[in-house]
Design a protein around this motif. Structure first.
Motif, PDB file in Angstrom:
ATOM      1  N   ARG B  89     -29.026   9.898 -20.115  1.00 38.02           N
ATOM      2  CA  ARG B  89     -28.373  10.153 -21.387  1.00 38.02           C
ATOM      3  C   ARG B  89     -27.609  11.487 -21.363  1.00 38.02           C
ATOM      4  N   GLU B  90     -28.237  12.499 -20.791  1.00 40.23           N
ATOM      5  CA  GLU B  90     -27.580  13.809 -20.729  1.00 40.23           C
ATOM      6  C   GLU B  90     -26.300  13.755 -19.900  1.00 40.23           C
ATOM      7  N   VAL B  91     -26.376  13.016 -18.780  1.00 43.13           N
ATOM      8  CA  VAL B  91     -25.205  12.925 -17.915  1.00 43.13           C
ATOM      9  C   VAL B  91     -24.068  12.204 -18.631  1.00 43.13           C
ATOM     10  N   VAL B  92     -24.403  11.072 -19.258  1.00 43.95           N
ATOM     11  CA  VAL B  92     -23.367  10.282 -19.937  1.00 43.95           C
ATOM     12  C   VAL B  92     -22.748  11.092 -21.077  1.00 43.95           C
ATOM     13  N   CYS B  96     -18.432  13.488 -22.960  1.00 44.31           N
ATOM     14  CA  CYS B  96     -17.777  13.698 -24.264  1.00 44.31           C
ATOM     15  C   CYS B  96     -17.265  15.127 -24.423  1.00 44.31           C
ATOM     16  N   LEU B  97     -17.394  15.908 -23.378  1.00 46.39           N
ATOM     17  CA  LEU B  97     -17.049  17.330 -23.464  1.00 46.39           C
ATOM     18  C   LEU B  97     -15.647  17.579 -24.011  1.00 46.39           C
ATOM     19  N   TYR B 106     -22.724  18.319 -29.451  1.00 47.00           N
ATOM     20  CA  TYR B 106     -22.198  16.974 -29.650  1.00 47.00           C
ATOM     21  C   TYR B 106     -22.611  16.469 -31.026  1.00 47.00           C
ATOM     22  N   GLY B 107     -21.694  15.769 -31.707  1.00 51.65           N
ATOM     23  CA  GLY B 107     -21.998  15.245 -33.041  1.00 51.65           C
ATOM     24  C   GLY B 107     -22.365  13.770 -32.974  1.00 51.65           C
ATOM     25  N   LEU B 148     -16.216   6.841 -19.062  1.00 56.19           N
ATOM     26  CA  LEU B 148     -15.774   6.070 -20.232  1.00 56.19           C
ATOM     27  C   LEU B 148     -15.909   6.872 -21.525  1.00 56.19           C
ATOM     28  N   CYS B 149     -16.838   7.848 -21.523  1.00 53.23           N
ATOM     29  CA  CYS B 149     -16.966   8.702 -22.699  1.00 53.23           C
ATOM     30  C   CYS B 149     -15.725   9.582 -22.840  1.00 53.23           C
ATOM     31  N   ALA B 150     -15.131   9.921 -21.710  1.00 52.36           N
ATOM     32  CA  ALA B 150     -13.987  10.824 -21.748  1.00 52.36           C
ATOM     33  C   ALA B 150     -12.714  10.081 -22.128  1.00 52.36           C
TER      34      ALA B 150
END
Lengths: 291, 236
Positions: B89-92, B96-97, B106-107, B148-150
Protein backbone atom coordinates in the motif's frame (compact mmCIF):
# COMPACT_ATOMS: atom_id res chain seq x y z
CA UNK A 1 18.63 -11.80 49.40
CA UNK A 2 21.60 -9.52 49.30
CA UNK A 3 21.06 -9.14 45.56
CA UNK A 4 17.45 -8.03 46.04
CA UNK A 5 18.43 -5.59 48.74
CA UNK A 6 21.11 -4.25 46.43
CA UNK A 7 18.70 -3.74 43.58
CA UNK A 8 16.08 -2.05 45.72
CA UNK A 9 18.78 0.20 47.08
CA UNK A 10 19.74 0.97 43.51
CA UNK A 11 16.19 1.92 42.69
CA UNK A 12 16.01 4.18 45.69
CA UNK A 13 19.23 5.77 44.49
CA UNK A 14 17.74 6.16 41.00
CA UNK A 15 14.64 7.85 42.41
CA UNK A 16 16.89 10.24 44.24
CA UNK A 17 18.94 10.95 41.11
CA UNK A 18 15.81 11.59 39.06
CA UNK A 19 15.10 14.57 41.33
CA UNK A 20 18.30 16.27 40.26
CA UNK A 21 18.43 18.85 37.51
CA UNK A 22 21.43 17.46 35.70
CA UNK A 23 19.88 14.01 35.39
CA UNK A 24 16.61 15.45 34.09
CA UNK A 25 18.48 17.60 31.59
CA UNK A 26 20.47 14.62 30.40
CA UNK A 27 17.33 12.55 29.99
CA UNK A 28 15.45 15.26 28.09
CA UNK A 29 18.30 15.95 25.70
CA UNK A 30 19.15 12.26 25.37
CA UNK A 31 15.61 11.24 24.52
CA UNK A 32 15.23 14.02 21.94
CA UNK A 33 18.52 13.21 20.23
CA UNK A 34 17.65 9.52 20.24
CA UNK A 35 14.32 10.32 18.62
CA UNK A 36 15.81 12.50 15.87
CA UNK A 37 18.64 10.15 15.06
CA UNK A 38 16.37 7.12 14.84
CA UNK A 39 13.89 8.87 12.51
CA UNK A 40 16.55 9.82 10.00
CA UNK A 41 18.59 6.71 10.72
CA UNK A 42 16.06 4.61 8.82
CA UNK A 43 16.41 6.80 5.74
CA UNK A 44 20.21 6.79 5.98
CA UNK A 45 20.44 3.03 6.35
CA UNK A 46 18.06 2.42 3.45
CA UNK A 47 19.80 4.91 1.20
CA UNK A 48 23.11 3.19 2.01
CA UNK A 49 24.30 6.38 3.64
CA UNK A 50 24.87 5.00 7.13
CA UNK A 51 28.62 5.41 6.82
CA UNK A 52 28.17 9.13 6.22
CA UNK A 53 27.02 9.48 9.81
CA UNK A 54 30.30 8.01 10.94
CA UNK A 55 32.35 10.25 8.66
CA UNK A 56 30.50 13.37 9.71
CA UNK A 57 30.96 12.62 13.39
CA UNK A 58 34.73 12.70 12.89
CA UNK A 59 34.39 15.97 11.05
CA UNK A 60 32.42 17.29 14.01
CA UNK A 61 35.25 16.13 16.29
CA UNK A 62 37.82 18.02 14.21
CA UNK A 63 35.68 21.14 14.20
CA UNK A 64 35.17 20.89 17.93
CA UNK A 65 38.89 20.80 18.65
CA UNK A 66 39.35 23.93 16.56
CA UNK A 67 36.50 25.58 18.45
CA UNK A 68 38.12 24.62 21.74
CA UNK A 69 41.47 26.01 20.68
CA UNK A 70 39.81 29.23 19.50
CA UNK A 71 38.14 29.37 22.93
CA UNK A 72 34.67 29.94 21.53
CA UNK A 73 32.05 30.34 24.23
CA UNK A 74 29.86 27.74 22.54
CA UNK A 75 31.48 25.02 20.46
CA UNK A 76 28.36 24.42 18.44
CA UNK A 77 28.67 27.78 16.70
CA UNK A 78 31.62 26.42 14.73
CA UNK A 79 30.93 22.70 14.81
CA UNK A 80 27.45 22.96 13.34
CA UNK A 81 28.24 24.96 10.17
CA UNK A 82 31.42 22.99 9.41
CA UNK A 83 29.61 19.66 9.74
CA UNK A 84 26.69 20.86 7.63
CA UNK A 85 29.03 21.96 4.84
CA UNK A 86 30.84 18.61 4.89
CA UNK A 87 27.52 16.75 4.84
CA UNK A 88 26.43 18.64 1.74
CA UNK A 89 29.76 17.99 0.02
CA UNK A 90 29.73 14.29 0.89
CA UNK A 91 26.20 13.69 -0.37
CA UNK A 92 26.98 15.63 -3.53
CA UNK A 93 30.03 13.56 -4.34
CA UNK A 94 28.12 10.41 -3.46
CA UNK A 95 26.48 10.38 -6.87
CA UNK A 96 29.10 11.39 -9.40
CA UNK A 97 32.64 12.22 -8.54
CA UNK A 98 36.22 11.34 -9.35
CA UNK A 99 36.75 9.96 -5.86
CA UNK A 100 34.00 7.47 -5.09
CA UNK A 101 31.63 8.05 -2.18
CA UNK A 102 32.98 5.57 0.33
CA UNK A 103 36.61 6.52 -0.30
CA UNK A 104 35.93 10.25 0.03
CA UNK A 105 34.04 9.66 3.27
CA UNK A 106 36.88 7.61 4.68
CA UNK A 107 39.35 10.29 3.60
CA UNK A 108 37.45 13.19 5.14
CA UNK A 109 36.63 11.33 8.32
CA UNK A 110 40.13 10.10 8.99
CA UNK A 111 41.59 13.44 7.97
CA UNK A 112 39.35 15.32 10.40
CA UNK A 113 40.16 12.89 13.19
CA UNK A 114 43.91 13.24 12.64
CA UNK A 115 43.89 17.01 12.30
CA UNK A 116 41.66 17.35 15.33
CA UNK A 117 44.00 15.40 17.58
CA UNK A 118 47.02 17.19 16.15
CA UNK A 119 45.52 20.61 16.87
CA UNK A 120 44.66 19.58 20.41
CA UNK A 121 48.27 18.57 20.95
CA UNK A 122 50.09 21.55 19.48
CA UNK A 123 47.72 24.33 20.50
CA UNK A 124 49.00 26.39 23.44
CA UNK A 125 45.78 26.00 25.33
CA UNK A 126 46.28 25.96 29.08
CA UNK A 127 43.39 23.77 30.11
CA UNK A 128 43.66 21.05 27.50
CA UNK A 129 47.45 20.85 28.00
CA UNK A 130 47.00 19.57 31.50
CA UNK A 131 44.36 16.97 30.74
CA UNK A 132 44.77 16.26 27.05
CA UNK A 133 43.90 12.58 27.21
CA UNK A 134 40.79 13.33 29.23
CA UNK A 135 39.65 15.99 26.77
CA UNK A 136 40.15 13.79 23.74
CA UNK A 137 38.48 10.90 25.47
CA UNK A 138 35.45 12.94 26.41
CA UNK A 139 35.03 14.34 22.89
CA UNK A 140 35.37 10.91 21.34
CA UNK A 141 33.28 8.97 23.83
CA UNK A 142 31.20 11.78 25.31
CA UNK A 143 32.09 10.51 28.77
CA UNK A 144 30.37 13.06 30.98
CA UNK A 145 29.43 15.99 28.79
CA UNK A 146 25.75 15.03 28.77
CA UNK A 147 25.72 15.25 32.55
CA UNK A 148 27.20 18.73 32.62
CA UNK A 149 24.77 20.41 30.23
CA UNK A 150 23.94 24.04 30.84
CA UNK A 151 20.37 25.32 30.42
CA UNK A 152 21.37 27.01 27.16
CA UNK A 153 22.57 23.69 25.69
CA UNK A 154 19.33 22.08 26.71
CA UNK A 155 17.21 24.75 25.04
CA UNK A 156 19.32 24.66 21.90
CA UNK A 157 18.96 20.89 21.72
CA UNK A 158 15.24 21.09 22.36
CA UNK A 159 14.79 23.73 19.66
CA UNK A 160 16.86 21.92 17.03
CA UNK A 161 15.22 18.59 17.81
CA UNK A 162 11.78 20.13 17.48
CA UNK A 163 12.72 21.52 14.06
CA UNK A 164 14.10 18.15 12.96
CA UNK A 165 11.01 16.27 14.09
CA UNK A 166 8.59 18.73 12.47
CA UNK A 167 10.53 18.57 9.20
CA UNK A 168 10.45 14.80 9.30
CA UNK A 169 6.69 14.72 9.78
CA UNK A 170 6.05 17.30 7.06
CA UNK A 171 8.30 15.56 4.53
CA UNK A 172 7.46 12.01 5.56
CA UNK A 173 5.81 10.98 2.28
CA UNK A 174 8.44 12.67 0.16
CA UNK A 175 11.25 11.11 2.17
CA UNK A 176 9.68 7.72 1.63
CA UNK A 177 9.42 8.33 -2.13
CA UNK A 178 12.95 9.64 -2.46
CA UNK A 179 14.36 6.78 -0.39
CA UNK A 180 12.41 3.98 -2.02
CA UNK A 181 12.91 5.02 -5.63
CA UNK A 182 14.70 8.25 -6.39
CA UNK A 183 14.22 7.98 -10.16
CA UNK A 184 10.48 7.55 -9.85
CA UNK A 185 10.24 10.42 -7.37
CA UNK A 186 12.15 12.68 -9.75
CA UNK A 187 9.96 11.61 -12.67
CA UNK A 188 6.96 12.63 -10.54
CA UNK A 189 8.40 16.11 -10.40
CA UNK A 190 10.00 15.86 -6.97
CA UNK A 191 13.21 17.81 -6.55
CA UNK A 192 15.21 14.86 -5.28
CA UNK A 193 18.42 16.88 -5.07
CA UNK A 194 16.73 19.31 -2.69
CA UNK A 195 15.52 16.51 -0.45
CA UNK A 196 18.94 14.87 -0.40
CA UNK A 197 20.30 18.25 0.65
CA UNK A 198 17.72 18.55 3.42
CA UNK A 199 18.61 15.06 4.61
CA UNK A 200 22.31 15.95 4.64
CA UNK A 201 21.77 19.13 6.65
CA UNK A 202 19.49 17.43 9.16
CA UNK A 203 21.89 14.55 9.63
CA UNK A 204 24.69 17.02 10.30
CA UNK A 205 22.55 18.78 12.91
CA UNK A 206 21.71 15.48 14.59
CA UNK A 207 25.35 14.47 14.71
CA UNK A 208 26.47 17.72 16.30
CA UNK A 209 23.70 17.35 18.87
CA UNK A 210 24.56 13.72 19.49
CA UNK A 211 28.22 14.52 20.20
CA UNK A 212 27.10 15.70 23.64
CA UNK A 213 25.39 12.43 24.27
CA UNK A 214 27.61 9.63 23.08
CA UNK A 215 30.67 11.42 21.71
CA UNK A 216 31.79 11.42 18.14
CA UNK A 217 32.95 7.81 17.87
CA UNK A 218 29.68 6.26 18.95
CA UNK A 219 27.20 8.43 17.06
CA UNK A 220 26.73 5.86 14.33
CA UNK A 221 25.27 3.54 16.92
CA UNK A 222 22.39 5.94 17.53
CA UNK A 223 21.76 6.16 13.80
CA UNK A 224 22.13 2.51 12.85
CA UNK A 225 21.00 0.27 15.73
CA UNK A 226 17.39 1.47 16.02
CA UNK A 227 16.82 1.27 12.25
CA UNK A 228 18.38 -2.18 11.85
CA UNK A 229 16.61 -3.55 14.91
CA UNK A 230 13.21 -2.31 13.72
CA UNK A 231 13.85 -3.74 10.24
CA UNK A 232 14.39 -7.20 11.75
CA UNK A 233 10.81 -7.35 12.94
CA UNK A 234 8.65 -4.91 11.01
CA UNK A 235 7.77 -4.90 7.33
CA UNK A 236 6.23 -1.55 6.49
CA UNK A 237 8.02 1.78 6.37
CA UNK A 238 5.73 3.40 8.90
CA UNK A 239 6.00 0.59 11.44
CA UNK A 240 9.78 0.52 11.04
CA UNK A 241 9.96 4.28 11.70
CA UNK A 242 7.72 4.10 14.76
CA UNK A 243 9.48 1.05 16.15
CA UNK A 244 12.94 2.49 15.67
CA UNK A 245 11.90 5.72 17.41
CA UNK A 246 10.53 3.79 20.39
CA UNK A 247 13.56 1.49 20.45
CA UNK A 248 15.99 4.38 20.36
CA UNK A 249 14.24 6.41 23.05
CA UNK A 250 13.89 3.40 25.35
CA UNK A 251 17.51 2.28 24.96
CA UNK A 252 18.87 5.78 25.45
CA UNK A 253 16.78 6.50 28.52
CA UNK A 254 17.71 3.14 30.02
CA UNK A 255 21.37 3.68 29.14
CA UNK A 256 21.46 7.10 30.81
CA UNK A 257 19.79 5.79 33.97
CA UNK A 258 22.11 2.81 34.21
CA UNK A 259 25.13 5.01 33.72
CA UNK A 260 23.97 7.49 36.37
CA UNK A 261 23.34 4.67 38.84
CA UNK A 262 26.54 2.75 38.31
CA UNK A 263 28.84 5.53 37.20
CA UNK A 264 29.57 3.97 33.82
CA UNK A 265 30.33 6.23 30.82
CA UNK A 266 27.06 7.41 29.27
CA UNK A 267 27.84 6.89 25.58
CA UNK A 268 29.20 3.38 25.84
CA UNK A 269 26.40 2.35 28.19
CA UNK A 270 23.80 3.49 25.67
CA UNK A 271 25.57 1.61 22.90
CA UNK A 272 25.71 -1.51 25.06
CA UNK A 273 21.97 -1.28 25.68
CA UNK A 274 21.46 -0.79 21.93
CA UNK A 275 23.42 -3.96 21.21
CA UNK A 276 21.33 -5.96 23.67
CA UNK A 277 18.18 -4.51 22.08
CA UNK A 278 19.42 -5.40 18.61
CA UNK A 279 20.09 -8.98 19.68
CA UNK A 280 16.60 -9.22 21.17
CA UNK A 281 14.98 -7.88 18.00
CA UNK A 282 17.03 -10.21 15.82
CA UNK A 283 15.80 -13.14 17.88
CA UNK A 284 12.24 -11.84 17.74
CA UNK A 285 12.50 -11.50 13.96
CA UNK A 286 13.72 -15.09 13.61
CA UNK A 287 10.93 -16.40 15.81
CA UNK A 288 8.34 -14.37 13.92
CA UNK A 289 9.53 -15.82 10.63
CA UNK A 290 9.32 -19.38 11.98
CA UNK A 291 5.76 -18.98 13.23
CA UNK B 1 -1.80 16.72 -32.04
CA UNK B 2 0.45 13.93 -30.79
CA UNK B 3 0.81 13.26 -27.06
CA UNK B 4 4.56 13.21 -27.31
CA UNK B 5 6.67 14.71 -30.08
CA UNK B 6 10.42 14.27 -30.20
CA UNK B 7 12.31 16.43 -32.69
CA UNK B 8 15.94 16.11 -33.73
CA UNK B 9 16.90 14.79 -30.31
CA UNK B 10 20.52 14.15 -29.40
CA UNK B 11 21.15 12.48 -26.09
CA UNK B 12 23.96 10.99 -24.09
CA UNK B 13 26.17 11.61 -21.09
CA UNK B 14 28.61 14.45 -20.44
CA UNK B 15 28.26 15.83 -23.94
CA UNK B 16 29.04 12.46 -25.53
CA UNK B 17 26.18 11.63 -27.87
CA UNK B 18 24.79 8.09 -27.85
CA UNK B 19 21.81 8.76 -30.09
CA UNK B 20 21.49 11.71 -32.44
CA UNK B 21 18.93 12.97 -34.90
CA UNK B 22 16.04 11.14 -33.29
CA UNK B 23 12.53 12.02 -34.49
CA UNK B 24 9.36 10.30 -33.46
CA UNK B 25 5.89 10.97 -32.17
CA UNK B 26 3.42 9.07 -30.04
CA UNK B 27 -0.35 9.48 -30.32
CA UNK B 28 -2.92 8.78 -27.64
CA UNK B 29 -3.57 5.05 -27.47
CA UNK B 30 -0.35 4.03 -29.19
CA UNK B 31 1.70 1.04 -28.08
CA UNK B 32 5.30 1.88 -28.89
CA UNK B 33 8.11 -0.61 -28.47
CA UNK B 34 11.65 0.69 -28.19
CA UNK B 35 14.12 -1.98 -29.25
CA UNK B 36 17.88 -2.03 -29.77
CA UNK B 37 21.07 -3.70 -28.62
CA UNK B 38 22.53 -3.30 -25.15
CA UNK B 39 24.21 0.06 -24.79
CA UNK B 40 22.35 1.53 -27.73
CA UNK B 41 20.84 4.19 -25.49
CA UNK B 42 17.35 2.83 -24.86
CA UNK B 43 17.43 3.53 -21.15
CA UNK B 44 19.09 6.89 -21.71
CA UNK B 45 16.22 7.78 -24.01
CA UNK B 46 13.74 6.77 -21.37
CA UNK B 47 15.54 8.80 -18.71
CA UNK B 48 15.51 11.79 -21.02
CA UNK B 49 11.80 11.43 -21.73
CA UNK B 50 11.21 11.38 -17.97
CA UNK B 51 13.34 14.50 -17.44
CA UNK B 52 15.77 12.57 -15.29
CA UNK B 53 18.52 13.94 -17.52
CA UNK B 54 18.53 16.71 -20.08
CA UNK B 55 19.02 16.16 -23.78
CA UNK B 56 22.17 17.47 -25.48
CA UNK B 57 20.02 19.10 -28.14
CA UNK B 58 16.57 18.83 -29.67
CA UNK B 59 13.14 19.06 -28.11
CA UNK B 60 10.59 16.86 -26.40
CA UNK B 61 7.09 18.27 -26.42
CA UNK B 62 3.92 16.95 -24.90
CA UNK B 63 0.50 17.77 -26.27
CA UNK B 64 -3.05 16.50 -26.48
CA UNK B 65 -3.64 17.43 -22.84
CA UNK B 66 -0.65 15.50 -21.48
CA UNK B 67 1.55 17.23 -18.92
CA UNK B 68 5.17 16.22 -18.46
CA UNK B 69 4.53 14.98 -14.92
CA UNK B 70 1.61 12.85 -16.08
CA UNK B 71 3.85 10.16 -17.47
CA UNK B 72 3.83 7.03 -15.34
CA UNK B 73 7.09 5.15 -15.01
CA UNK B 74 7.94 1.52 -14.35
CA UNK B 75 11.68 1.48 -13.71
CA UNK B 76 14.02 -1.47 -13.77
CA UNK B 77 14.32 -2.67 -10.21
CA UNK B 78 17.17 -1.19 -8.28
CA UNK B 79 19.17 -2.80 -5.52
CA UNK B 80 17.76 -0.45 -2.88
CA UNK B 81 14.25 -1.81 -3.25
CA UNK B 82 15.12 -5.42 -2.65
CA UNK B 83 15.51 -5.11 1.10
CA UNK B 84 13.32 -2.08 1.65
CA UNK B 85 10.73 -2.45 4.39
CA UNK B 86 7.58 -1.10 2.76
CA UNK B 87 4.06 -2.38 2.50
CA UNK B 88 2.45 -2.73 -0.92
CA UNK B 89 0.00 0.00 0.00
CA UNK B 90 2.79 2.42 0.87
CA UNK B 91 4.57 1.76 -2.41
CA UNK B 92 1.43 2.20 -4.51
CA UNK B 93 0.42 5.35 -2.66
CA UNK B 94 3.82 6.91 -3.33
CA UNK B 95 2.76 7.02 -7.00
CA UNK B 96 0.34 9.82 -6.05
CA UNK B 97 3.23 12.11 -5.19
CA UNK B 98 2.73 14.34 -8.22
CA UNK B 99 -0.92 14.80 -7.28
CA UNK B 100 -0.48 16.31 -3.82
CA UNK B 101 1.34 19.48 -4.87
CA UNK B 102 2.64 21.30 -1.83
CA UNK B 103 0.59 19.35 0.70
CA UNK B 104 2.51 17.13 3.11
CA UNK B 105 0.04 14.23 3.21
CA UNK B 106 -2.08 12.16 0.87
CA UNK B 107 -5.81 12.95 0.99
CA UNK B 108 -8.94 10.88 0.42
CA UNK B 109 -8.77 11.36 -3.34
CA UNK B 110 -5.22 9.97 -3.56
CA UNK B 111 -6.06 7.02 -1.32
CA UNK B 112 -9.05 6.21 -3.53
CA UNK B 113 -6.83 6.26 -6.61
CA UNK B 114 -4.36 3.92 -4.90
CA UNK B 115 -7.16 1.49 -4.00
CA UNK B 116 -8.47 1.57 -7.55
CA UNK B 117 -5.01 1.00 -9.04
CA UNK B 118 -4.45 -1.99 -6.78
CA UNK B 119 -7.79 -3.45 -7.86
CA UNK B 120 -6.87 -2.97 -11.50
CA UNK B 121 -3.63 -4.86 -10.97
CA UNK B 122 -5.36 -7.50 -8.87
CA UNK B 123 -3.10 -6.96 -5.86
CA UNK B 124 -5.67 -5.69 -3.34
CA UNK B 125 -5.21 -8.84 -1.26
CA UNK B 126 -1.49 -8.05 -1.00
CA UNK B 127 -1.98 -4.48 0.27
CA UNK B 128 -0.57 -5.15 3.73
CA UNK B 129 2.17 -7.49 2.63
CA UNK B 130 5.79 -6.46 2.57
CA UNK B 131 6.98 -5.49 -0.89
CA UNK B 132 10.33 -7.25 -0.63
CA UNK B 133 8.69 -10.59 0.20
CA UNK B 134 6.64 -10.73 -2.99
CA UNK B 135 7.55 -12.68 -6.11
CA UNK B 136 9.08 -10.87 -9.06
CA UNK B 137 5.80 -10.83 -10.96
CA UNK B 138 3.87 -9.50 -7.98
CA UNK B 139 6.49 -6.78 -7.44
CA UNK B 140 6.10 -5.68 -11.03
CA UNK B 141 2.33 -5.47 -10.57
CA UNK B 142 2.85 -3.32 -7.49
CA UNK B 143 5.15 -0.97 -9.39
CA UNK B 144 2.69 -0.89 -12.27
CA UNK B 145 -0.10 0.05 -9.85
CA UNK B 146 2.16 2.82 -8.53
CA UNK B 147 2.70 4.08 -12.07
CA UNK B 148 -1.07 4.04 -12.62
CA UNK B 149 -1.45 6.31 -9.59
CA UNK B 150 0.72 8.86 -11.33
CA UNK B 151 -1.12 8.78 -14.65
CA UNK B 152 -4.06 7.50 -16.61
CA UNK B 153 -2.58 8.68 -19.88
CA UNK B 154 0.89 7.42 -20.63
CA UNK B 155 3.11 4.69 -19.16
CA UNK B 156 6.82 4.28 -19.75
CA UNK B 157 7.96 0.74 -19.03
CA UNK B 158 11.65 -0.12 -18.80
CA UNK B 159 12.15 -3.84 -19.43
CA UNK B 160 8.96 -4.82 -17.59
CA UNK B 161 9.53 -8.56 -17.89
CA UNK B 162 13.25 -8.71 -17.10
CA UNK B 163 13.93 -11.66 -14.80
CA UNK B 164 10.38 -13.04 -14.87
CA UNK B 165 9.59 -16.64 -15.79
CA UNK B 166 7.70 -17.33 -19.06
CA UNK B 167 4.26 -17.75 -17.50
CA UNK B 168 4.52 -14.54 -15.48
CA UNK B 169 5.98 -12.79 -18.51
CA UNK B 170 2.92 -13.70 -20.56
CA UNK B 171 0.65 -12.46 -17.76
CA UNK B 172 2.54 -9.20 -17.59
CA UNK B 173 2.24 -8.65 -21.33
CA UNK B 174 -1.49 -9.31 -21.31
CA UNK B 175 -1.89 -6.96 -18.36
CA UNK B 176 -0.08 -4.20 -20.24
CA UNK B 177 -2.10 -4.94 -23.37
CA UNK B 178 -5.32 -4.63 -21.39
CA UNK B 179 -4.26 -1.24 -20.03
CA UNK B 180 -3.59 -0.15 -23.59
CA UNK B 181 -6.72 -1.54 -25.27
CA UNK B 182 -9.30 -1.22 -22.52
CA UNK B 183 -8.16 1.83 -20.62
CA UNK B 184 -6.70 3.65 -23.60
CA UNK B 185 -3.38 4.25 -21.84
CA UNK B 186 -0.52 5.03 -24.18
CA UNK B 187 2.33 2.56 -23.69
CA UNK B 188 6.00 3.15 -24.37
CA UNK B 189 7.98 0.03 -23.60
CA UNK B 190 11.64 -0.79 -23.76
CA UNK B 191 12.22 -4.45 -24.39
CA UNK B 192 14.83 -7.01 -25.30
CA UNK B 193 12.14 -9.50 -26.08
CA UNK B 194 11.53 -8.41 -29.66
CA UNK B 195 9.14 -11.19 -30.65
CA UNK B 196 6.75 -10.83 -27.71
CA UNK B 197 7.06 -7.07 -27.70
CA UNK B 198 6.17 -6.90 -31.35
CA UNK B 199 3.04 -8.96 -30.78
CA UNK B 200 1.30 -6.12 -29.01
CA UNK B 201 2.90 -2.96 -30.34
CA UNK B 202 1.58 -0.86 -33.17
CA UNK B 203 4.70 1.28 -33.52
CA UNK B 204 8.37 0.44 -33.26
CA UNK B 205 11.35 2.62 -32.49
CA UNK B 206 14.68 0.96 -33.15
CA UNK B 207 17.71 2.71 -31.72
CA UNK B 208 21.31 1.89 -32.40
CA UNK B 209 23.68 2.46 -35.27
CA UNK B 210 20.63 2.67 -37.50
CA UNK B 211 17.51 4.48 -36.36
CA UNK B 212 14.08 3.36 -37.38
CA UNK B 213 10.65 4.64 -36.49
CA UNK B 214 7.41 3.46 -38.01
CA UNK B 215 4.56 1.02 -37.74
CA UNK B 216 5.13 -2.61 -36.87
CA UNK B 217 4.47 -3.69 -40.47
CA UNK B 218 6.99 -1.23 -41.84
CA UNK B 219 9.53 -2.38 -39.27
CA UNK B 220 9.18 -6.05 -40.07
CA UNK B 221 9.72 -5.27 -43.75
CA UNK B 222 12.78 -3.10 -43.10
CA UNK B 223 16.38 -4.29 -43.19
CA UNK B 224 16.97 -2.92 -39.66
CA UNK B 225 14.66 -5.48 -38.13
CA UNK B 226 16.13 -8.40 -40.03
CA UNK B 227 19.66 -7.68 -38.93
CA UNK B 228 18.54 -7.19 -35.34
CA UNK B 229 16.31 -10.25 -35.11
CA UNK B 230 19.12 -12.37 -36.54
CA UNK B 231 21.66 -11.28 -33.93
CA UNK B 232 19.11 -11.59 -31.12
CA UNK B 233 18.20 -15.04 -32.35
CA UNK B 234 21.86 -15.99 -32.35
CA UNK B 235 22.20 -15.09 -28.68
CA UNK B 236 19.21 -17.15 -27.67
Amino acid sequence: MIMIADISADFAKLGEYLQRDFVIRALVVGVLIALCSSLFGVTLVLKRFSFIGDGLSHVAFGAMTIATVMKLTNNMLLTLPVTVICAVLLLRTGTNAKIKGDASIAMISVGALGIGYLIMNIAPSTSSRTNLAGDVCSTLFGSTSILTLKPFDVWLSVGLSAVVIVLFILFYNRLFAVTFDEAFARASGLKAGLYNLIIAVIVAVIIVLAMNLVGSLLISALVIFPALSAMRVFKSFRSVIICSAVFSVACTALGIMVSVMYGTPVGSTIVAVDIVGFAAFTAAGLIKRRV
Amino acid sequence: MAQLTVKDLTLGYEGKAIISGLDFSVDAGDYLCIVGENGSGKSTLMRTLLRLQSPISGTIETGDGLRRDEIGYLPQQSAVQRDFPASVREVVLSGCLSRIGGRPWYGKAEKAIAVESMEKMDITHLAKRCYRELSGGQQQRVLLARALCATRKMLLLDEPVAGLDPRVTAEMYSLIKRLNREDGITIIMITHDVAAGLDNANKILHVGAELFFGTKEEYLASPVSRGFSATEGGEA
